[in-house]
Design an enzyme around this catalytic site. Structure first.
Site, PDB file in Angstrom:
ATOM      1  N   HIS A  34       0.842  -1.206   0.000  1.00  0.00           N
ATOM      2  CA  HIS A  34       0.000   0.000   0.000  1.00  0.00           C
ATOM      3  C   HIS A  34       0.866   1.241   0.000  1.00  0.00           C
ATOM      4  O   HIS A  34       1.963   1.244   0.560  1.00  0.00           O
ATOM      5  CB  HIS A  34      -0.938   0.026   1.217  1.00  0.00           C
ATOM      6  N   HIS A  62       0.867   5.149   1.318  1.00  0.00           N
ATOM      7  CA  HIS A  62       0.224   6.121   2.198  1.00  0.00           C
ATOM      8  C   HIS A  62       0.310   7.481   1.513  1.00  0.00           C
ATOM      9  O   HIS A  62       1.400   7.890   1.099  1.00  0.00           O
ATOM     10  CB  HIS A  62       1.001   6.290   3.513  1.00  0.00           C
TER      11      HIS A  62
HETATM   12  P1  5GP Z   1       1.940   0.092   7.381  1.00  0.00           P
HETATM   13  O1  5GP Z   1       2.556   0.322   8.721  1.00  0.00           O
HETATM   14  O2  5GP Z   1       1.716  -1.372   7.097  1.00  0.00           O
HETATM   15  O3  5GP Z   1       2.675   0.787   6.267  1.00  0.00           O
HETATM   16  O4  5GP Z   1       0.547   0.823   7.430  1.00  0.00           O
HETATM   17  C1  5GP Z   1      -0.649   0.165   7.682  1.00  0.00           C
HETATM   18  C2  5GP Z   1      -1.693   1.232   7.886  1.00  0.00           C
HETATM   19  O5  5GP Z   1      -2.958   0.628   7.824  1.00  0.00           O
HETATM   20  C3  5GP Z   1      -1.616   1.944   9.243  1.00  0.00           C
HETATM   21  O6  5GP Z   1      -1.440   3.333   9.043  1.00  0.00           O
HETATM   22  C4  5GP Z   1      -2.943   1.614   9.919  1.00  0.00           C
HETATM   23  O7  5GP Z   1      -3.475   2.698  10.644  1.00  0.00           O
HETATM   24  C5  5GP Z   1      -3.810   1.216   8.754  1.00  0.00           C
HETATM   25  N1  5GP Z   1      -4.814   0.197   9.060  1.00  0.00           N
HETATM   26  C6  5GP Z   1      -4.596  -0.981   9.680  1.00  0.00           C
HETATM   27  N2  5GP Z   1      -5.732  -1.683   9.765  1.00  0.00           N
HETATM   28  C7  5GP Z   1      -6.691  -0.932   9.173  1.00  0.00           C
HETATM   29  C8  5GP Z   1      -8.096  -1.115   8.950  1.00  0.00           C
HETATM   30  O8  5GP Z   1      -8.689  -2.131   9.317  1.00  0.00           O
HETATM   31  N3  5GP Z   1      -8.753  -0.125   8.301  1.00  0.00           N
HETATM   32  C9  5GP Z   1      -8.120   1.007   7.867  1.00  0.00           C
HETATM   33  N4  5GP Z   1      -8.865   1.933   7.240  1.00  0.00           N
HETATM   34  N5  5GP Z   1      -6.807   1.227   8.071  1.00  0.00           N
HETATM   35  C10 5GP Z   1      -6.107   0.269   8.708  1.00  0.00           C
END
Ligand code: 5GP
Ligand code: ZN
Length: 135
Positions: free
Chosen positions: A99, A101
């Site tokens: 993903h 951001h």
């Molecule tokens: P990562 O740390 O993997 O780059 O970011 C994962 C992101 O996904 C985090 O910013 C977290 O807040 C978001 N996230 C995790 N679970 C969920 C969810 O169930 N729904 C949404 N909308 N965001 C999520």
């Protein structure tokens, strides 16, 4: 992948604040935003990181992220954004479904930059040779 939260979100099996969807891409609000409007952009097909994601999918992902970033900026009135993408747990990846951001930035949001290191003499030369040998 059946137990992946982002696959479930893309399929509509888990609710999200959806912003955009097409055949390949899904975008929604991050549940724990760094700033309001923090958006996540994902491919519908499950891959884990940048490294196992096909170039064709990445092209669609970056193209959608560009379109969404412009919309997020215009909607929030923010003057800048970070496009962030974490790979593997050690780099802070919590959800193992690739993903991007889109994080809108404010002049006074107080986010600090990461600490920097200094290269020793000869270190950059050795490092670039090593990296180039892996290309
Ligand atoms: P990562 O740390 O993997 O780059 O970011 C994962 C992101 O996904 C985090 O910013 C977290 O807040 C978001 N996230 C995790 N679970 C969920 C969810 O169930 N729904 C949404 N909308 N965001 C999520
Ligand atoms: Zn997934």
């Amino acid at each position: 992948m059946s137990d992946c939260i982002f696959c479930k979100i893309a399929k509509g099996e888990v609710p999200s604040y959806k912003i955009y969807e097409d055949e390949d891409i899904f975008a929604f609000l991050d549940i724990a935003p760094n700033n309001y409007g923090h958006t996540l952009v994902i491919p519908k097909v499950h891959t884990e990181t940048l490294l196992d994601t096909p170039d064709e999918t990445l092209a669609k992902l970056i193209s959608a992220s560009k379109k969404l970033a412009k919309a997020v900026l215009e909607a929030t009135g923010c003057k800048g954004f970070n496009l962030a993408q974490n790979n593997f747990e050690v780099a802070g990846q919590m959800v193992p479904h690739i993903h991007f951001h889109i994080i809108p930035r404010l002049e006074d949001d107080g986010f600090k930059f990461w600490p920097v290191k200094k290269y020793e003499k000869g270190q950059p030369e050795a490092l670039i040779e090593k990296i180039k040998s892996h290309l």
